[in-house]
Scaffold this motif. Structure first.
Motif, PDB file in Angstrom:
ATOM      1  N   LYS A 110       0.843  -1.182   0.000  1.00 22.97           N
ATOM      2  CA  LYS A 110       0.000   0.000   0.000  1.00 22.97           C
ATOM      3  C   LYS A 110       0.886   1.243   0.000  1.00 22.97           C
ATOM      4  CE  LYS A 110      -3.826  -0.310   2.108  1.00 22.97           C
ATOM      5  NZ  LYS A 110      -4.886  -0.433   3.139  1.00 22.97           N
ATOM      6  N   VAL A 111       0.796   2.012  -1.084  1.00 21.66           N
ATOM      7  CA  VAL A 111       1.582   3.230  -1.254  1.00 21.66           C
ATOM      8  C   VAL A 111       0.616   4.384  -1.500  1.00 21.66           C
ATOM      9  CG1 VAL A 111       3.380   4.392  -2.587  1.00 21.66           C
ATOM     10  CG2 VAL A 111       3.496   1.913  -2.245  1.00 21.66           C
ATOM     11  N   ASP A 112       0.605   5.343  -0.594  1.00 23.01           N
ATOM     12  CA  ASP A 112      -0.295   6.501  -0.691  1.00 23.01           C
ATOM     13  C   ASP A 112      -1.748   6.062  -0.825  1.00 23.01           C
ATOM     14  OD1 ASP A 112       1.904   8.199  -0.570  1.00 23.01           O
ATOM     15  OD2 ASP A 112       2.149   8.245  -2.739  1.00 23.01           O
ATOM     16  N   GLY A 113      -2.111   5.034  -0.087  1.00 23.81           N
ATOM     17  CA  GLY A 113      -3.489   4.560  -0.097  1.00 23.81           C
ATOM     18  C   GLY A 113      -3.870   3.719  -1.292  1.00 23.81           C
ATOM     19  N   LYS A 114      -2.922   3.406  -2.177  1.00 29.20           N
ATOM     20  CA  LYS A 114      -3.200   2.599  -3.363  1.00 29.20           C
ATOM     21  C   LYS A 114      -2.408   1.297  -3.321  1.00 29.20           C
ATOM     22  CE  LYS A 114      -4.062   6.638  -6.321  1.00 29.20           C
ATOM     23  NZ  LYS A 114      -3.666   7.341  -7.560  1.00 29.20           N
ATOM     24  N   LYS A 115      -2.993   0.258  -3.896  1.00 29.41           N
ATOM     25  CA  LYS A 115      -2.318  -1.039  -3.963  1.00 29.41           C
ATOM     26  C   LYS A 115      -1.339  -1.051  -5.132  1.00 29.41           C
ATOM     27  CE  LYS A 115      -6.099  -3.713  -1.938  1.00 29.41           C
ATOM     28  NZ  LYS A 115      -7.044  -4.842  -2.141  1.00 29.41           N
ATOM     29  N   VAL A 116      -0.115  -1.461  -4.856  1.00 26.40           N
ATOM     30  CA  VAL A 116       0.923  -1.511  -5.882  1.00 26.40           C
ATOM     31  C   VAL A 116       1.579  -2.887  -5.829  1.00 26.40           C
ATOM     32  CG1 VAL A 116       3.041  -0.487  -6.740  1.00 26.40           C
ATOM     33  CG2 VAL A 116       1.345   0.963  -5.636  1.00 26.40           C
ATOM     34  N   ALA A 117       1.710  -3.534  -6.979  1.00 28.83           N
ATOM     35  CA  ALA A 117       2.344  -4.852  -7.035  1.00 28.83           C
ATOM     36  C   ALA A 117       3.820  -4.744  -6.656  1.00 28.83           C
ATOM     37  CB  ALA A 117       2.201  -5.440  -8.434  1.00 28.83           C
ATOM     38  N   LEU A 173       2.154  -4.672   3.637  1.00 28.65           N
ATOM     39  CA  LEU A 173       1.570  -5.608   2.674  1.00 28.65           C
ATOM     40  C   LEU A 173       0.052  -5.604   2.761  1.00 28.65           C
ATOM     41  CD1 LEU A 173       3.927  -8.689   3.110  1.00 28.65           C
ATOM     42  CD2 LEU A 173       3.935  -7.052   1.231  1.00 28.65           C
ATOM     43  N   CYS A 174      -0.598  -5.759   1.627  1.00 28.46           N
ATOM     44  CA  CYS A 174      -2.047  -5.909   1.586  1.00 28.46           C
ATOM     45  C   CYS A 174      -2.399  -7.388   1.776  1.00 28.46           C
ATOM     46  CB  CYS A 174      -2.600  -5.423   0.247  1.00 28.46           C
ATOM     47  SG  CYS A 174      -2.283  -3.682  -0.093  1.00 28.46           S
ATOM     48  N   PRO A 175      -3.613  -7.695   2.265  1.00 32.89           N
ATOM     49  CA  PRO A 175      -4.027  -9.097   2.359  1.00 32.89           C
ATOM     50  C   PRO A 175      -3.954  -9.786   0.999  1.00 32.89           C
ATOM     51  CG  PRO A 175      -5.532  -7.691   3.579  1.00 32.89           C
ATOM     52  CD  PRO A 175      -4.610  -6.776   2.828  1.00 32.89           C
ATOM     53  N   PHE A 176      -3.593 -11.055   1.006  1.00 34.98           N
ATOM     54  CA  PHE A 176      -3.464 -11.832  -0.231  1.00 34.98           C
ATOM     55  C   PHE A 176      -4.848 -12.351  -0.627  1.00 34.98           C
ATOM     56  CE2 PHE A 176       0.504 -12.004   2.055  1.00 34.98           C
ATOM     57  CZ  PHE A 176       1.460 -11.787   1.080  1.00 34.98           C
ATOM     58  N   HIS A 177      -5.313 -11.973  -1.813  1.00 35.39           N
ATOM     59  CA  HIS A 177      -6.614 -12.435  -2.304  1.00 35.39           C
ATOM     60  C   HIS A 177      -6.395 -13.682  -3.151  1.00 35.39           C
ATOM     61  CE1 HIS A 177      -8.731  -8.982  -0.736  1.00 35.39           C
ATOM     62  NE2 HIS A 177      -7.837  -8.182  -1.286  1.00 35.39           N
ATOM     63  N   LEU A 178      -6.709 -14.822  -2.561  1.00 36.04           N
ATOM     64  CA  LEU A 178      -6.487 -16.104  -3.216  1.00 36.04           C
ATOM     65  C   LEU A 178      -7.652 -16.441  -4.130  1.00 36.04           C
ATOM     66  CD1 LEU A 178      -5.144 -18.026  -0.106  1.00 36.04           C
ATOM     67  CD2 LEU A 178      -3.860 -16.708  -1.777  1.00 36.04           C
ATOM     68  N   SER A 179      -7.439 -17.392  -5.017  1.00 37.44           N
ATOM     69  CA  SER A 179      -8.467 -17.791  -5.974  1.00 37.44           C
ATOM     70  C   SER A 179      -8.940 -19.197  -5.651  1.00 37.44           C
ATOM     71  CB  SER A 179      -7.909 -17.740  -7.406  1.00 37.44           C
ATOM     72  OG  SER A 179      -6.825 -18.648  -7.543  1.00 37.44           O
ATOM     73  N   ILE A 180     -10.058 -19.581  -6.296  1.00 34.81           N
ATOM     74  CA  ILE A 180     -10.623 -20.908  -6.065  1.00 34.81           C
ATOM     75  C   ILE A 180     -11.312 -21.356  -7.342  1.00 34.81           C
ATOM     76  CG2 ILE A 180     -12.821 -20.032  -5.207  1.00 34.81           C
ATOM     77  CD1 ILE A 180     -12.846 -22.353  -3.231  1.00 34.81           C
ATOM     78  N   ALA A 181     -11.389 -22.652  -7.535  1.00 32.14           N
ATOM     79  CA  ALA A 181     -12.034 -23.184  -8.731  1.00 32.14           C
ATOM     80  C   ALA A 181     -13.499 -22.758  -8.790  1.00 32.14           C
ATOM     81  CB  ALA A 181     -11.935 -24.715  -8.734  1.00 32.14           C
TER      82      ALA A 181
END
Length: 246
Positions: A159-166, A206-214
């Protein structure tokens, strides 16, 4: 043409002018009342109806959480040995609608706002008690170095300046965490896995990790259980869940 007199406008009696002014005032007041009545008659937001099963399910969840809270106050659960494990990874795998306020507070504190969101936490006796309280809604365990690296490399965001950055630029990491001696992605991974001195600062960045699912797991209950498994403590098996959802 030059000798002609200018045309005179017909005069209007004063009483007629007063009647016209009064009539215009009445029409304006009538239009204002009509507008106010129209606003009153306009329908508001439609009522959202809930099925009876929803209230029953939410009530049972709240009763279960309250019962667990009372039991924890009476019976002190044994805290697992913290010497071997210092790091845990927590994934929210169920819905939390209708839960007690205490469960909601812990979930928000762990930043598990969305389903299939995962976070790293530092294992302490207090953290384990909170994990045990929300176990019906999360899966947690002890991640290995490979899991930490894959999560950071594939889904890491800061999180940089309130924005998510990879996390793809070491310069950005140095600008945000350089004051802690962390200047690259490998330093972030090492600080997390070793639960270093600045673990809290790195984890907060770090931002929470958003995982995927089938796709079938979100629709079919049987597929859901096969893909994710039951909630609760997984131990080292949390690494298998990370492989499936990452």
């Amino acid at each position: 043409m030059d000798g002609t007199e200018p045309r005179k406008l017909p005069r209007v009696p004063e009483n007629l002018l007063k009647k016209r002014k009064k009539y215009q005032g009445l029409k304006a007041a009538e239009a204002k009342r009509a507008l106010e009545e129209k606003r009153k008659l306009q329908p508001g937001k439609q009522i959202k109806f809930k099925r009876l099963e929803t209230f029953v399910r939410n009530s049972r969840r709240k009763m279960r959480d309250d019962c667990r809270s009372r039991r924890m106050e009476v019976y002190r659960k044994k805290v697992p040995n913290l010497i071997k494990h210092k790091l845990a990874f927590v994934v929210r795998i169920t819905d939390i609608e209708g839960v007690s306020s205490q469960v909601m507070h812990i979930v928000k504190m762990f930043r598990l706002g969305k389903i299939f969101a995962g976070v790293f936490i530092k294992l302490t006796s207090e953290a384990i008690k909170k994990l045990q309280f929300i176990e019906p809604y999360v899966a947690w365990g002890f991640p290995n170095l490979k899991s930490v690296r894959e999560l950071i490399m594939k889904r890491g965001q800061g999180k940089v300046d309130g924005k998510k950055v990879a996390l793809t630029d070491n310069i950005m990491i140095e600008e945000q965490l350089g004051k802690f001696g962390i200047i690259c992605l490998e330093d972030v991974i090492h600080e997390l896995y070793s639960v270093g001195e600045h673990f809290i600062d790195v984890n907060r960045f770090l931002c929470p990790f958003h995982l995927s699912i089938a796709r079938h797991a979100g629709i079919n209950r049987k597929g859901y259980l096969t893909e994710v498994g039951d909630p609760g403590h997984r131990g080292d098996a949390i690494n298998d869940l990370i492989r499936k959802l990452n």
